[in-house]
Design an enzyme around this catalytic site. Sequence first.
Site, short mmCIF file in Angstrom:
data_model
loop_
_atom_site.label_atom_id
_atom_site.label_comp_id
_atom_site.label_asym_id
_atom_site.label_seq_id
_atom_site.Cartn_x
_atom_site.Cartn_y
_atom_site.Cartn_z
N ASP A 26 37.55 38.66 44.76
CA ASP A 26 37.02 39.83 44.08
C ASP A 26 35.63 40.14 44.62
OD1 ASP A 26 36.44 41.73 41.73
OD2 ASP A 26 38.38 40.90 41.16
N HIS B 241 32.82 43.21 38.68
CA HIS B 241 34.27 43.10 38.48
C HIS B 241 34.75 41.66 38.54
CE1 HIS B 241 38.57 43.95 39.48
NE2 HIS B 241 38.38 45.07 38.82
N SER C 268 43.49 45.48 36.64
CA SER C 268 42.66 44.39 37.16
C SER C 268 42.53 43.26 36.17
CB SER C 268 41.26 44.91 37.47
OG SER C 268 41.19 45.53 38.70
#
Length: 623
Positions: A219, A285, A477
């Site tokens: 990520d 994220h 996600s």
Amino acid sequence: MRANAFDDLSPRERPTRLWVSRAGGLKEAVTVAVTTTLAMFLVTAPDSAAAATEPGPRWARLATSEVAEDPEVARVIVKYRADSPLRRVQSTPSPEGAGTTPAPRHATRLSQTLRAPLSDGRVLGPHTQALRGQGLSSSELARRLSSLPDVEWAVVDERRRIHNLPNDTLFADNQRTATPAVGQWYLRAPNGQAASAINAVGAWSTTMGTASVVVAVLDTGVRPEHPDLQGKLHPGYDFISLDRSGAATTANDGNGRDADPTDPGDWTIANECSPGERASASSWHGTQVAGLIGAATNNGAGMAGGGWNVMVLPLRVLGRCGGYDSDIIAAMRWAAGVSQNVGTTAVVNVANPYPARVINMSLGSQGICTAAYQEVVNELRTAGVTVVAAAGNDTGLKVSVPANCPGALAVSGVRHIGSKVGYSNIGPEVALAAPAGNCVNLQGTCLYPLLTTINLGQRQAGANGYSDGTDYTVGTSFAAPLVAASVGLMLSVDPTLTPGKIREILQATVQPFPTSRPLAGGEDPVPACRAPDTRDQLECFCTTTTCGAGMLDAGAAVARTLALRPAPQPDPGASGGGGNTGGGSGGGASGLGWLIGLLVATLALHALNRRGRRRGRNTGRLG
């Protein structure tokens, strides 16, 4: 091409409003009417009714056409045929160590053949490497390489993005309200209010996970100082390469690959990533994904992680405007322990002391599964590694790359009530669904986000905290890491599980999708999901051919794993062991040998006892 991490837009959206992210500075929805193709979205409202829609992800960016490739700079991934004479020349020592096939580095030879300046990129396998070129586009170089007899395949080294590019007109702004009253609803047992909750609490009654199981998170990196990630992160790696100019614009940390996977922020300015794309704040994220899997649990503060004691291995592959396939694939191989090479133009071996059994990939973009991704997914499956990937957030379009690669465990997103969340992609490639977060309402607090760890900085890192009803977390996600955490719990119960067996158990233990829900006054009925095409598909009732086998039930999957776990085998050398454990031919002879051995041992013990009694009588007389 770049990859993008999957944050998403909202569930019951009928596209009539554009919700702008906090980076845009607006605090309300603005009505838009766009009819241009590619760069904008074609919006159609049934009849003239403007149907309401709930907000979407905090970092939603304007979805645009694919970025036009640079006609003068090429990036490709190429695999050479195993019997190619090219493989016997100009190869370097293998990054995998002595005794293995030399690593392919054939830019010089291919430059002569194609009459184009090429340079060697990262080695991605015994027959596979990345190549860079000047004076031609990536697609042109891939086409010319594919025509060579020495080449098995050549594909564009594409960018992937974090999935915050939902293909609709809604973008959410922050609503300054309190944390959702439902808390971590998604980890509890499902009920009438939250049918898609995964029942992690049921799984925890069987196992709280083990630190020997590692889930790799590929990520944007992680904020390692977050208090709820302390003691839960193994040392990872930053796989983001320097840009072609030698700058670290994508990496945004001042350098290229190194052993520091700390997320410096992935904020962008307007038009930086593609024409018409808005500026965006840093998403953090990877920190959000890591928390959903492995936040410190039962520590009296913050949140619980779905995997409880399972550990997280952070790999940084996405920066500003995403990341390249070659970096992502190299990180996949390193995370799984099948490669030690972290170099680009030169072989640099760095051992990974904590190889992962599960890899979470909350990233991707539209397209077909490339040969490069398919090969690494196959390699990892053979090595016993499960690849969990988010289906994507293109408003019901086809499943994104790499989730659509056969062998990957693709995860779609559902609302709290179990219907497809509007932004989630669907298709036959999806294995199962998990809650992805949704807001329900048009204004005020987002009611059903997925609370997780986050940093509160707009660009650079600031204070650490948690997403909530204002700074909310929604997207496929975040559905994927719930599945990855559950797989970690399953492997804690039975570490011999193969990726194929894991898929089989997960799909056999799902909760069925609902087929109806109460409708508000004047609300149109919710349709069944159809096979994906080029049209947006908002909330719909899932089928097993669109959203997967059903909704994740972590408690049932772990219980099934325990029930199927092979019984411990007795030690043949232990007393009383050594019975017939195999079955099949030879079983009778094995049983007879055991009986003879028992008889001999019994006679010997009887003889020793007789001798002991005689000695006892003599000793007594001496006393």
